[in-house]
Design an enzyme around this catalytic site. Structure first.
Site, mmCIF file in Angstrom:
data_model
loop_
_atom_site.group_PDB
_atom_site.id
_atom_site.type_symbol
_atom_site.label_atom_id
_atom_site.label_comp_id
_atom_site.label_asym_id
_atom_site.label_seq_id
_atom_site.Cartn_x
_atom_site.Cartn_y
_atom_site.Cartn_z
ATOM 1 N N ARG A 116 22.530 30.828 48.647
ATOM 2 C CA ARG A 116 22.457 31.627 49.879
ATOM 3 C C ARG A 116 21.063 32.202 50.096
ATOM 4 O O ARG A 116 20.315 31.757 50.957
ATOM 5 C CB ARG A 116 23.507 32.744 49.828
ATOM 6 C CG ARG A 116 23.839 33.368 51.190
ATOM 7 C CD ARG A 116 22.832 34.357 51.704
ATOM 8 N NE ARG A 116 22.668 35.527 50.837
ATOM 9 C CZ ARG A 116 21.765 36.468 51.063
ATOM 10 N NH1 ARG A 116 20.932 36.396 52.098
ATOM 11 N NH2 ARG A 116 21.643 37.483 50.221
ATOM 12 N N HIS A 152 12.659 40.513 43.491
ATOM 13 C CA HIS A 152 11.798 39.411 43.901
ATOM 14 C C HIS A 152 10.521 39.481 43.065
ATOM 15 O O HIS A 152 10.169 40.543 42.546
ATOM 16 C CB HIS A 152 11.464 39.513 45.392
ATOM 17 C CG HIS A 152 12.616 39.174 46.281
ATOM 18 N ND1 HIS A 152 12.465 38.535 47.485
ATOM 19 C CD2 HIS A 152 13.949 39.375 46.142
ATOM 20 C CE1 HIS A 152 13.645 38.363 48.059
ATOM 21 N NE2 HIS A 152 14.561 38.868 47.253
ATOM 22 N N CYS A 208 13.539 36.899 52.099
ATOM 23 C CA CYS A 208 14.201 37.332 53.328
ATOM 24 C C CYS A 208 13.422 36.851 54.551
ATOM 25 O O CYS A 208 12.226 37.133 54.673
ATOM 26 C CB CYS A 208 14.302 38.860 53.352
ATOM 27 S SG CYS A 208 15.016 39.513 54.871
ATOM 28 N N HIS A 247 18.621 43.300 41.947
ATOM 29 C CA HIS A 247 18.162 42.060 42.588
ATOM 30 C C HIS A 247 16.670 42.204 42.866
ATOM 31 O O HIS A 247 16.264 42.972 43.734
ATOM 32 C CB HIS A 247 18.943 41.856 43.901
ATOM 33 C CG HIS A 247 18.490 40.705 44.732
ATOM 34 N ND1 HIS A 247 19.339 39.696 45.114
ATOM 35 C CD2 HIS A 247 17.291 40.396 45.288
ATOM 36 C CE1 HIS A 247 18.675 38.822 45.858
ATOM 37 N NE2 HIS A 247 17.432 39.235 45.980
#
Length: 320
Positions: A20, A214, A245, A212
């Site tokens: 996703r 990055h 994103c 989460h």
């Protein structure tokens, strides 16, 4: 076996978000069959938690227009939890029909990013989530709550602990216990991770936190290290480091699943996942997409992947 670093948990759970979050911003169409193959390959590697797809409007995220087909093609015999992101009640209804195991609702800790990401205020987002929770509860499906820009906003800068805690409390009031703190543009640092974890532990003690990160500024795994020291046992990552994103300037890939597994393995923290098998899937995705992925272990191999002496050219110089 105990963790090799004092204070680390003995085991963690990894949620794979590559299908996703990893694929959503890729412009070229990734065939449905390839998405299914990726998930099934990762299942075979030992992963059991997935954010598989999202039930958003196809015009907003075209890559996710085959959400139901992807879910239908995944091998369910492994007993994995297959989660989908849902933005509204319509998406929740589609997710129920497709047979998801859990749903994720999402909003931003900053007002400006929430407007950019979902085109509405945080207050309005929360109002919509109540209907999603109602639909999910009627179907016996758990809802998780994600907080984007939890460590900083590209438009507003620093985000205070209190803003993140307030949203976590709002989720808890709806019965949402599993909360993900999202580092949308890689603004997290180890001190911020420590601060967020301690704040939520104190102010929302019933929450089950997932981190989460990055790797936008190269400290994604350092932030994992900080989270491990705080006792956090849930992390999200993306095979090959795919992702970013599409509605946040400067966003780059998520931390890489096989790199995360390498860190955990070297620290004696159990994940139940075979990192080399994950790397194999990453390399197949790299071939499919036609460009290098940012994962490092997939290219370098693990620390003790020895090579023959004649694998490199010897120096032709003589000793002085």
């Amino acid at each position: 076996m105990s963790a090799l670093i004092k204070g680390f948990p003995e085991a963690v759970t990894i949620t794979e978000v590559g299908p996703r979050d990893g694929l959503q911003s890729i412009a070229q169409w990734v065939p449905t069959e390839a998405k299914i193959e990726m998930v099934n390959g990762l299942l075979a590697a030992g992963l059991r938690q997935f954010e598989v797809t999202s039930f958003v409007a196809p015009r907003a995220v075209p890559q996710m227009r085959d959400a139901a087909e992807v879910l239908a093609g995944i091998d369910r015999s492994f007993g994995a939890e297959l989660t989908a992101l849902v933005p509204n009640a319509k998406g929740a209804e589609r997710a129920v029909e497709a047979g998801v195991d859990a749903m994720v609702v999402f909003m931003s800790a900053s007002e400006s990013h929430n407007q950019a990401n979902v085109n509405c205020s945080r207050e309005r987002s929360l109002e919509g989530f109540r209907e999603i929770v109602r639909i999910a509860e009627a179907a016996g499906i758990e809802v998780k709550g994600a907080i984007a820009t939890a460590f900083g906003c590209p438009f507003e800068g620093n985000v205070p602990d209190s803003a993140v805690a307030d949203l976590a409390k709002a989720y808890a009031d709806m019965g949402i216990r599993r909360i993900t703190l999202g580092d949308t543009t890689g603004m997290a640092t180890p001190p911020l991770v420590q601060s967020r974890c301690r704040t939520l532990a104190a102010e929302v003690p019933g929450s089950d936190v997932t981190l989460h990160f990055h790797n936008t500024r190269g400290v994604g795994l350092a932030c994992v290290y900080a989270g491990l020291l705080e006792g956090t046992t849930r992390y999200e990552s993306s095979v090959g480091g795919l992702g970013g994103c599409p509605f946040a300037p400067g966003a780059t890939g998520n931390i890489c699943t096989e790199d995360l597994i390498y860190l955990l393995d070297e620290c004696g923290v159990q994940s139940g996942v075979d990192g080399e098998k994950v790397a194999e899937v990453a390399r197949r995705m790299e071939d499919l997409l036609g460009y290098p992925l940012p994962g490092q272990v997939m290219h370098a191999g693990p620390r003790l992947a020895l090579k023959p002496r004649d694998a490199v050219r010897s120096s032709s110089g003589s000793a002085a």
